[in-house]
Write a protein that holds these residues in place. Sequence first.
Motif, short mmCIF file in Angstrom:
data_model
loop_
_atom_site.label_atom_id
_atom_site.label_comp_id
_atom_site.label_asym_id
_atom_site.label_seq_id
_atom_site.Cartn_x
_atom_site.Cartn_y
_atom_site.Cartn_z
N SER A 97 0.78 -1.26 -0.01
CA SER A 97 -0.12 -0.02 0.06
C SER A 97 0.65 1.21 -0.06
O SER A 97 0.54 2.17 -0.60
CB SER A 97 -0.84 -0.12 1.28
OG SER A 97 -1.74 -1.14 1.03
N GLN A 117 0.89 6.29 -7.12
CA GLN A 117 -0.20 7.24 -7.33
C GLN A 117 0.48 8.84 -7.25
O GLN A 117 -0.10 9.61 -8.04
CB GLN A 117 -1.12 7.24 -6.45
CG GLN A 117 -2.64 7.88 -6.37
CD GLN A 117 -3.33 7.14 -7.33
OE1 GLN A 117 -3.31 6.95 -8.64
NE2 GLN A 117 -4.48 6.93 -6.74
N ARG A 122 -5.77 1.71 -7.42
CA ARG A 122 -6.81 1.85 -6.23
C ARG A 122 -7.34 0.34 -6.41
O ARG A 122 -7.47 -0.52 -5.10
CB ARG A 122 -7.68 2.86 -6.11
CG ARG A 122 -9.05 2.55 -7.32
CD ARG A 122 -9.81 3.96 -7.29
NE ARG A 122 -11.11 3.47 -8.01
CZ ARG A 122 -11.38 3.68 -9.20
NH1 ARG A 122 -10.00 3.83 -9.94
NH2 ARG A 122 -12.48 3.52 -9.78
N LEU A 180 -8.06 1.94 0.32
CA LEU A 180 -8.44 2.74 -0.86
C LEU A 180 -8.23 4.19 -0.50
O LEU A 180 -7.96 4.94 -1.44
CB LEU A 180 -10.02 2.27 -1.12
CG LEU A 180 -10.12 0.94 -1.80
CD1 LEU A 180 -11.90 0.65 -1.83
CD2 LEU A 180 -9.70 0.91 -3.14
N VAL A 201 -4.52 5.32 -0.53
CA VAL A 201 -3.69 5.35 -1.85
C VAL A 201 -4.00 6.83 -2.38
O VAL A 201 -3.11 7.29 -3.13
CB VAL A 201 -4.23 4.52 -2.71
CG1 VAL A 201 -3.93 4.66 -4.08
CG2 VAL A 201 -3.73 3.25 -2.30
N THR A 220 -15.92 3.13 -5.68
CA THR A 220 -15.09 2.15 -5.60
C THR A 220 -15.23 0.98 -4.80
O THR A 220 -15.07 -0.48 -5.13
CB THR A 220 -13.56 2.41 -5.53
OG1 THR A 220 -13.55 3.51 -6.35
CG2 THR A 220 -12.68 1.59 -5.46
#
Length: 428
Positions: free
Chosen positions: A20, A27, A130, A146, A149, A332
Motif C-alpha cells: 500500500s 499514485q 486503487r 483505498l 492510496v 470504488t
Amino acid sequence: MTGIPTGWRRYVGVGIGRSSWLLVACQTFYFMGISIDLTLTGVVGLALAPTPALATLPLATITIAGTVCSFIAGFLTASIGYVRVMITGAIAAMVGAALSVIAVSTHDFPLLCCGTALVGAYRSTGGYIRYMAADRAPSGQRERVLSFVLYGGLLAAFIGPFVATTSSAFFGAQYAGSYFMVGVYAMLNIPLLLAIRASGVRAKTDGEKPVPVPLAEVRGTRQFITGLLALAGSGAMMTMIMAVGPLGSQHAGHSSSMGATIIQWHLVGMFAPAVFSGNIVARIGPARTSVIGAALFVVAAIAGLGGDGFVNFLIALTLNGVGWNFLYLAGTTLLVRCYPRGRGGRIQAVAEGIGSVTGVAASLSASTVFYFLGWQGTNVPVLIIALALLVVLFVAALRARGDEVRAEEQPAGEAEQPAERPMDVQES
C-alpha cells in the motif's frame, strides 16, 4: 511506530502493508506526470497548431486515447495482471513524453498529438492503482487502504505544479523540460511496480489463474449499479466544474492568482479528505457515504448559483472536490465488493470505461454550457444531476440498510457468506 497512539495509527498508514505504501508512491508519480500534460497541453497546442481551431486537439487525444484504453487495460489486467499493464502504460508515457519534447523543440504539431495520445494511454492505467490496492489490502482494511492510496494525489497537487514550472526551460525550448518530467515520473513508477510484484501475495489456485467474474453475474446487482452511478456521476460533475471554474473566475474579473487558488483548493478538496473518508466508509458503509458525497455536490452547486464572487468560486470548487472524494471512494468500495479478490478485471474495465466516457462528455460540453449559461448557469445542470443522484443513492442506502437488518435477524448458520475470499488474489 510503536510510539504512535492507537487512535492516530489509521491516519499515518500503520498496518496497511508495504504494498500500500508503494502504491501511494505510484499514485503520486502518476498524478504528477498526468497533471503536467493536462495543465500545459492546451497552451502548447495553441502555440504549435496551424490554426487556433486545432489548438485543443492534443488535449483531446489524451482524453480519447484514455477512454479507449480504459476498457482495454481492464480486460488485460484479467489476463496478464495489474503490474504488467501498468508497466506497459508507463513505457507508453515515456515514449509519449519523448515525442512531446521533440515536438516542442521542433514545433511539430502532429508529433505532439502522437505524444499526448500515448500519455493518454498511460492515463487509462491510473485508475487501476486503487483496485490493485484493494486486492492486496490486509483483511478488513480495504476501505482504509483505498482512501490511503489517494494521499498520492494530495502530494502531487502541491509538488507537481512547482516541478512543472521549475523544469520548463531545461532544454532551451519552453515546456520541453516539463514534458521530459512526465517521462521521468512514469519511469520512476516501474521499479515501484516491480517491488510490488515481488512483495505480492500469490493466489492458491493449483497452478491456474483466477477466472475473472463475468459481468453478467453482477450487472443487475444493487452494489454494482450504485457503485457505477457514484463513480460516473461524481466524475462528470467534478470534471465540468473544474473545467469551467477558471474560465468563470476570469470572466468575473478575478485575478489569475485567484483562479489558481480555487483550483488548488479544489484539488485539496479532492484528496485531503482521504485522511478520514476511508474510516467513514468503514463505519457507516459505502451506501450512506455516497449519500453524503451527493449532498456535498448539491451544496457546492448551490454555492456556485449564489454568485460569481471569489468566495462563491472557492466554496463551490472546494466542496465539489470533497463530494468527489466521498463518492469516488464509496463507489470504488461498492464495486470491489462485487467480486472476490483478483477476479474483477472485467468489472473494473466497464466501470473505468464508463467513467472515462462520462468525464469526456462533461469536459467537451463544459465550454459550450459556459458560453450559453455562464458560471452560475453551469451550476444548474450540475445541481439537477446531483439532486437526482442524491435521491437514487438515498433509496439505495435505505434498501442496503434493510438488507442488513434482515441479515441480522437470520440465524447465524443461514447468513449469507461474504463474497470476498482473501486467498483469491490475482498473481500480478
